[in-house]
Write an enzyme that holds these catalytic residues in place. Structure first.
Site, PDB file in Angstrom:
ATOM      1  CE  LYS A   1       1.652  -5.766  -0.505  1.00 26.58           C
ATOM      2  NZ  LYS A   1       1.087  -5.424   0.811  1.00 26.58           N
TER       3      LYS A   1
ATOM      4  CE1 TYR B   1       2.288  -9.017   0.563  1.00 25.64           C
ATOM      5  CE2 TYR B   1       4.356  -8.260   1.503  1.00 25.64           C
ATOM      6  CZ  TYR B   1       2.983  -8.386   1.572  1.00 25.64           C
ATOM      7  OH  TYR B   1       2.294  -7.878   2.647  1.00 25.64           O
TER       8      TYR B   1
ATOM      9  CG  LEU C   1       1.820  -0.864   1.795  1.00 26.62           C
ATOM     10  CD1 LEU C   1       3.207  -1.117   1.234  1.00 26.62           C
ATOM     11  CD2 LEU C   1       1.028  -2.160   1.831  1.00 26.62           C
TER      12      LEU C   1
ATOM     13  CD  GLU D   1       1.108   0.301   7.676  1.00 31.50           C
ATOM     14  OE1 GLU D   1       0.439   0.459   6.644  1.00 31.50           O
ATOM     15  OE2 GLU D   1       2.346   0.145   7.658  1.00 31.50           O
TER      16      GLU D   1
END
Length: 281
Positions: free
Chosen positions: A149, A33, A206, A181
């Site tokens: 992702k 996505y 990411l 993260e």
């Protein structure tokens, strides 16, 4: 009023949109996505999001049948049809309907499923941008390819639920003693000399589109960026802490694990980076 959404070549009222129960995105989270911000009715850094989408598809062997121009047209039509001035557009691409539940990938010519929809929300004047957020740390239990992702987001959802249960707004994820993260963002600390520290790119995090822009803008404005691992203790004792993502841009963090950061207010480096990012839009 019903939103107009996009499903496999059709623009439909959201209540008329349907996906097969055998779609692999539903059964296996076999999907990727992207979320592209919209400000003043315009897409923010669409080129970067498209490039990352292509990379995610390549890593998973997913077929993306539309080029950048065609996908941009779909985004822009959704903006117009939903009168979207500020918010984001969510895109999801799955490996499609294999005809039944089967762990094996379906034949290569199986049509993928492509869905897009709009979400209206404040991104420029969100209260968190001026007030800051409180975060807690928790173990990073995600898979080892966070650079892709994918829609495998149960672990981040659990992290957010954990944060809320602790009276915080979000969570920083920790692996082998270092922050990777946030649950849905990249993380940064600001040292005493105003150097901004953020974890280097790898399969562990990411590759944020906003992060990439911030690194470039910081260097252009004389802000030193140091890419290295950092610990929760460093975050708790930093002069400033902040996060970035496609729909937050830059948000200050005013407490980590209950420990106040600085004077408990957004710091000057954080505010500068948010300001110069917004000027770029």
């Amino acid at each position: 009023m019903s939103r107009t959404v996009y499903v496999n070549g059709e623009f439909l009222p959201e209540e008329a949109a349907k996906i097969s129960v055998f779609d692999r995105g539903f059964l296996f989270a076999d999907a990727v996505y992207e979320v592209t911000a919209v400000v003043n009715g315009k897409l923010v850094d669409f080129n970067g999001h498209y490039a990352r989408l292509v990379r995610s598809c390549t890593e998973l062997g997913l077929t993306l049948r539309l080029d950048e121009h065609a996908l941009r047209d779909i985004h822009q039509r959704l903006i117009v049809e939903n009168a979207l001035q500020e918010g984001g557009i969510y895109l999801q691409l799955t490996r499609g309907n294999g005809g039944d539940r089967d762990f094996h990938y379906p034949p290569a010519d199986t049509p993928p499923t492509l869905v897009l929809f709009t979400q209206a929300r404040a991104v420029v004047d969100h209260p968190a941008a001026s007030k800051g957020i409180r975060v807690v740390t928790c173990p990073d239990i995600r898979w080892q390819r966070r650079d892709i992702k994918t829609v495998q987001l149960l672990a981040p959802c659990m992290a957010k639920a954990f944060a809320e249960a602790q009276g915080a707004d979000d969570a920083f994820l920790v692996e082998n003693g270092y922050i990777t993260e946030g649950s849905s963002c990249n993380c940064y600390i600001v040292q005493a000399d105003n150097t901004v520290v953020t974890r280097p790119l790898s399969n562990s995090i990411l590759h944020g589109i906003t992060r990439k822009a911030l690194v470039r803008l910081a260097e252009e404005h004389g802000v030193t960026i140091e890419e290295r691992l950092f610990t929760p203790e460093e975050a708790r004792n930093a002069r400033e802490v902040f996060i970035s993502s496609a729909t937050t841009f830059v948000w200050p963090v005013i407490a980590v694990d209950g420990q106040t950061i600085g004077d408990g207010k957004p710091g000057p480096v954080t505010l500068l980076l948010r300001k110069i990012y917004l000027q770029m839009l």
